[in-house]
Design a protein around this motif. Structure first.
Motif, short mmCIF file in Angstrom:
data_model
loop_
_atom_site.label_atom_id
_atom_site.label_comp_id
_atom_site.label_asym_id
_atom_site.label_seq_id
_atom_site.Cartn_x
_atom_site.Cartn_y
_atom_site.Cartn_z
N VAL A 163 39.31 45.52 45.05
CA VAL A 163 40.77 45.45 45.19
C VAL A 163 41.23 44.00 45.09
O VAL A 163 42.22 43.67 44.43
CB VAL A 163 41.22 46.07 46.53
CG1 VAL A 163 42.71 45.83 46.77
CG2 VAL A 163 40.94 47.58 46.54
N THR A 164 40.49 43.10 45.76
CA THR A 164 40.84 41.68 45.73
C THR A 164 40.70 41.11 44.33
O THR A 164 41.51 40.29 43.89
CB THR A 164 39.93 40.88 46.69
OG1 THR A 164 39.91 41.52 47.96
CG2 THR A 164 40.43 39.46 46.85
N GLU A 165 39.68 41.55 43.61
CA GLU A 165 39.41 41.02 42.28
C GLU A 165 40.59 41.27 41.34
O GLU A 165 40.93 40.41 40.52
CB GLU A 165 38.14 41.66 41.72
CG GLU A 165 37.55 40.94 40.53
CD GLU A 165 36.17 41.45 40.20
OE1 GLU A 165 35.34 40.65 39.74
OE2 GLU A 165 35.92 42.66 40.38
N ASP A 166 41.23 42.43 41.46
CA ASP A 166 42.40 42.72 40.63
C ASP A 166 43.53 41.72 40.89
O ASP A 166 44.25 41.31 39.98
CB ASP A 166 42.90 44.14 40.90
CG ASP A 166 42.06 45.19 40.21
OD1 ASP A 166 41.31 44.84 39.28
OD2 ASP A 166 42.15 46.37 40.61
N LEU A 167 43.68 41.34 42.17
CA LEU A 167 44.73 40.37 42.53
C LEU A 167 44.39 38.98 42.03
O LEU A 167 45.29 38.18 41.71
CB LEU A 167 44.89 40.34 44.05
CG LEU A 167 45.59 41.54 44.69
CD1 LEU A 167 45.28 41.61 46.19
CD2 LEU A 167 47.10 41.47 44.47
N MET A 168 43.10 38.67 41.97
CA MET A 168 42.66 37.32 41.58
C MET A 168 42.60 37.13 40.07
O MET A 168 42.60 35.99 39.59
CB MET A 168 41.29 37.03 42.19
CG MET A 168 41.28 36.98 43.71
SD MET A 168 39.61 36.82 44.39
CE MET A 168 39.15 35.19 43.83
N GLY A 199 42.49 33.72 37.21
CA GLY A 199 41.25 33.33 36.55
C GLY A 199 40.05 33.35 37.46
O GLY A 199 39.06 32.65 37.20
N LYS A 200 40.09 34.16 38.53
CA LYS A 200 38.97 34.24 39.46
C LYS A 200 38.44 35.66 39.54
O LYS A 200 39.12 36.61 39.17
CB LYS A 200 39.40 33.75 40.85
CG LYS A 200 39.79 32.28 40.90
CD LYS A 200 40.08 31.84 42.33
CE LYS A 200 40.36 30.34 42.39
NZ LYS A 200 40.57 29.88 43.79
N ASN A 201 37.19 35.80 40.06
CA ASN A 201 36.59 37.12 40.17
C ASN A 201 35.80 37.25 41.47
O ASN A 201 35.85 36.38 42.34
CB ASN A 201 35.69 37.40 38.96
CG ASN A 201 34.59 36.35 38.80
OD1 ASN A 201 34.14 35.74 39.78
ND2 ASN A 201 34.17 36.11 37.58
N ARG A 202 35.03 38.34 41.58
CA ARG A 202 34.30 38.63 42.81
C ARG A 202 33.27 37.56 43.13
O ARG A 202 33.02 37.25 44.30
CB ARG A 202 33.61 40.00 42.67
CG ARG A 202 33.13 40.57 43.97
CD ARG A 202 32.48 41.92 43.79
NE ARG A 202 33.13 42.73 42.76
CZ ARG A 202 32.90 44.03 42.60
NH1 ARG A 202 32.07 44.64 43.41
NH2 ARG A 202 33.49 44.70 41.64
N GLU A 203 32.66 37.01 42.11
CA GLU A 203 31.66 35.95 42.34
C GLU A 203 32.30 34.74 43.03
O GLU A 203 31.67 34.09 43.87
CB GLU A 203 31.02 35.54 41.02
CG GLU A 203 29.84 34.58 41.20
CD GLU A 203 29.03 34.40 39.93
OE1 GLU A 203 28.33 33.39 39.81
OE2 GLU A 203 29.10 35.30 39.05
N ASP A 204 33.54 34.46 42.69
CA ASP A 204 34.25 33.34 43.34
C ASP A 204 34.45 33.61 44.83
O ASP A 204 34.43 32.68 45.65
CB ASP A 204 35.61 33.11 42.68
CG ASP A 204 35.48 32.61 41.25
OD1 ASP A 204 34.79 31.60 41.04
OD2 ASP A 204 36.05 33.24 40.35
#
Length: 313
Positions: free
Chosen positions: A91-96, A100-105
Motif C-alpha cells: 500500500v505504501t509503495e503505491d503512494l511512494m 520515485g521510491k519503492n519497497r526497497e527504499d
C-alpha cells in the motif's frame, strides 16, 4: 497562485477536502496534497515495518513454546504479522511511486535509522508470559488503534485494515489464552504474569503516543485527524484501552503497577502516572533493549536475499 491542471492548487485542495468530508475514499491514482501523501507514507510505512519487526519478539518463542499446540499457534501468528507487513508495504509503495521510491527504499530507511518502528517491539520478551502479554494487551492496543482507522479516507489503507483487524482479533484471543492458562496455574506461573505485566506496562502506556505534540515536537496526530485518516486522539485511545482492559487485568488478581491509577467518575476518565516520554524518544530512536539485535536480523535477511531482488529486477 499555483495551478494544478485547469484548477489552482487551492481549488484542488478545496475539492479534495469536500470529498473527504463527504466520506468519499481517496485512491492511489487520485490527486492529493503533498501533506496528505507524506502523512500516509509515514503512517503506513511505520505500521507495515512495525508488523514485521513485531513478529520478532514472538518468533523467539517459536522453538521454546511449552507445547506443540502452543508452538503451532505462535508460529501461525508470526506468519500473519509478516503478511500484514507485506500488505501494508505494498500500500505504501503505491503512494511512494510518484516520488520515485519503492519497497526497497522503505527497508533501507529502516536499516539506516530513518524509519521508526513501534516502541513495544524494541523490548525484551524473556518469559512465556511476555508472549501472552504481547498477544493479549499489545495486540489489544493495536486493535484499538487500527479500528479507529477502519474508515480512513485513504481507500487502500482502509481496505487493508479491515483484513488485518479481522486477523488481529484471533491474535488477541491467542494471547489471552496463554495468560488464562498461566493464571489458572501455579503461584510461580501467576508471578510470571505479574512480572511480565510490570515489564510491559510503561510500553503499553507509550503505545498510543504522547497526548500532545509538545512532548515529541510532532503534530502527526493532528494531521491524520484533519484528513480523516483517524478520528480519535492518542489520549482518547489510551483511555479506551484502560476502560476495556484494566477490569480484565484486575479480574485475574493482577496488580496494575501504578498506585496512582484511578477512574474519576465525574470526568469519566482515568488518572494515571505518565510514562517517561524521554525514554520513549530514546527507544524509538533505536536505543531500546533489543533495537539493534532485531535490526541486525533484518539487515542480515536484507543482505542474504539481495540475489532475489536482483533476479526479479
Amino acid at each position: 497562485m499555483e495551478m494544478v491542471g485547469d484548477l489552482s492548487y487551492e481549488e484542488k485542495l478545496l475539492l479534495f477536502m469536500e470529498r473527504i468530508n463527504a466520506g468519499e475514499k481517496i485512491e492511489a491514482d487520485d490527486w492529493m496534497p503533498d501533506e496528505y501523501r507524506h502523512a500516509l507514507i509515514k503512517l503506513i510505512s511505520m505500521h507495515g515495518i512495525s508488523e514485521i519487526m513485531g513478529a520478532l519478539p514472538e518468533k523467539e518463542w517459536v522453538p521454546k513454546a511449552p507445547s506443540l499446540r502452543r508452538k503451532l499457534g505462535i508460529m501461525a501468528k508470526v506468519q500473519d504479522e509478516m503478511g500484514h507487513g507485506q500488505l501494508l508495504l505494498r500500500v505504501t509503495e503505491d503512494l511512494m511511486e510518484p516520488l520515485g521510491k519503492n519497497r526497497e527504499d522503505i527497508i533501507t530507511d529502516l536499516l539506516n535509522g530513518d524509519l521508526k518502528f513501534h516502541n513495544v517491539f524494541h523490548m525484551e520478551a524473556p518469559s512465556w508470559a511476555d508472549a501472552g502479554i504481547i498477544g493479549w494487551l499489545v495486540d489489544g492496543a493495536a486493535i484499538m488503534t487500527q479500528t479507529n482507522m477502519l474508515g480512513a479516507s485513504y481507500g487502500p489503507y482502509s481496505r487493508a485494515l479491515h483484513r488485518i483487524c479481522a486477523e488481529e482479533v484471533f491474535h488477541a484471543q491467542h494471547g489471552e489464552s496463554i495468560i488464562m492458562a498461566l493464571a489458572e496455574g501455579s503461584e510461580e506461573q501467576n508471578a510470571m504474569i505479574q512480572d511480565a505485566l510490570n515489564r510491559w506496562w510503561p510500553s503499553l502506556l507509550m503505545f498510543f503516543g504522547p497526548a500532545t505534540a509538545a512532548t515529541t515536537g510532532s503534530s502527526k496526530q493532528d494531521i491524520t485527524i484533519k484528513y480523516k485518516i483517524r478520528t480519535k486522539t492518542n489520549e482518547q485511545l489510551r483511555q479506551d484501552f484502560f476502560t476495556k482492559y484494566i477490569p480484565r487485568v484486575q479480574s485475574l488478581g493482577l496488580k496494575i503497577p501504578d498506585e496512582t491509577l484511578k477512574f474519576i467518575e465525574e470526568k469519566g476518565e482515568w488518572v494515571y502516572r505518565q510514562p517517561d516520554w524521554s525514554e520513549f524518544k530514546k527507544i524509538i530512536s533505536n536505543q531500546g533493549p533489543k533495537s539493534q539485535s532485531r535490526l541486525q536480523l533484518r539487515r542480515l535477511a536484507f543482505e542474504n536475499n539481495a540475489w532475489v531482488r536482483e533476479a526479479l529486477g
